[in-house]
Design a protein around this motif. Sequence first.
Motif, short mmCIF file in Angstrom:
data_model
loop_
_atom_site.label_atom_id
_atom_site.label_comp_id
_atom_site.label_asym_id
_atom_site.label_seq_id
_atom_site.Cartn_x
_atom_site.Cartn_y
_atom_site.Cartn_z
N TRP A 30 -5.08 10.44 -24.78
CA TRP A 30 -5.02 10.30 -23.29
C TRP A 30 -3.61 9.40 -23.03
O TRP A 30 -3.08 9.35 -21.81
N LEU A 40 -0.34 10.68 -21.29
CA LEU A 40 -0.32 11.00 -19.73
C LEU A 40 0.59 9.85 -19.46
O LEU A 40 1.06 10.11 -18.22
N LEU A 94 -0.75 7.13 -13.08
CA LEU A 94 -1.90 6.47 -12.23
C LEU A 94 -3.30 6.66 -12.58
O LEU A 94 -4.13 5.63 -12.50
N LEU A 95 -3.41 7.57 -13.40
CA LEU A 95 -5.17 7.86 -14.05
C LEU A 95 -5.01 6.74 -15.13
O LEU A 95 -6.15 6.11 -15.17
N LEU A 96 -4.09 6.57 -15.84
CA LEU A 96 -4.05 5.62 -16.92
C LEU A 96 -4.38 4.01 -16.35
O LEU A 96 -5.13 3.67 -16.70
N ARG A 132 -12.51 6.74 -23.76
CA ARG A 132 -11.48 7.64 -23.84
C ARG A 132 -10.74 7.97 -25.07
O ARG A 132 -10.75 6.92 -25.67
N TYR A 191 -6.00 3.50 -13.71
CA TYR A 191 -7.48 3.42 -13.17
C TYR A 191 -8.13 3.09 -14.19
O TYR A 191 -9.06 2.08 -14.24
N TRP A 192 -7.94 3.75 -15.41
CA TRP A 192 -8.70 3.32 -16.49
C TRP A 192 -8.52 1.99 -17.25
O TRP A 192 -9.62 1.40 -17.41
N ILE A 211 1.60 11.44 -12.39
CA ILE A 211 -0.06 11.17 -11.99
C ILE A 211 -0.88 10.74 -12.94
O ILE A 211 -1.97 10.10 -12.84
N GLY A 212 -0.24 11.15 -14.42
CA GLY A 212 -1.06 10.69 -15.48
C GLY A 212 -1.05 9.15 -15.69
O GLY A 212 -1.94 8.58 -16.02
N ARG A 250 -10.60 -0.37 -15.24
CA ARG A 250 -12.30 -0.33 -15.15
C ARG A 250 -12.94 -1.27 -16.23
O ARG A 250 -12.19 -1.41 -17.25
#
Length: 109
Positions: free
Chosen positions: A79, A82, A90-92, A75, A94-95, A87-88, A98
């Motif tokens: 990003w 965020l 939470l997405l971060l 990414r 997740y990344w 919500i951003g 990973r």
Amino acid sequence: MRKYATFKGRAERPEFWYWALFTWILSMIAYTIDTAVAGGGNPMTRSLVVSNIVVLATAMPTISVSIRRLHDVGRSGWWFLLTFTVIGALLLLYWYVRPGRTVRLADSV
């Protein structure tokens, strides 16, 4: 702290999470010192001088390692913005958990 303000490159999961653990422990120590100096009291009126110094001292390396972690999962560092949305964030997260992309020899040349 070697890569204090290095935004290029990649940060694998252990580097990112060890930094997160280090800053969390440092923050807890600073908060404990602030509480001891203030003598307990109301948490809303307590002065958090040491905690604020720790936050300021670790802000740049935290942003740096976060951006390098995003690079590791493929990414863009942009990003990271965020972070300022629920919500951003939470997405971060997740990344950040990973696994990173593997670098082939042809990609690194």
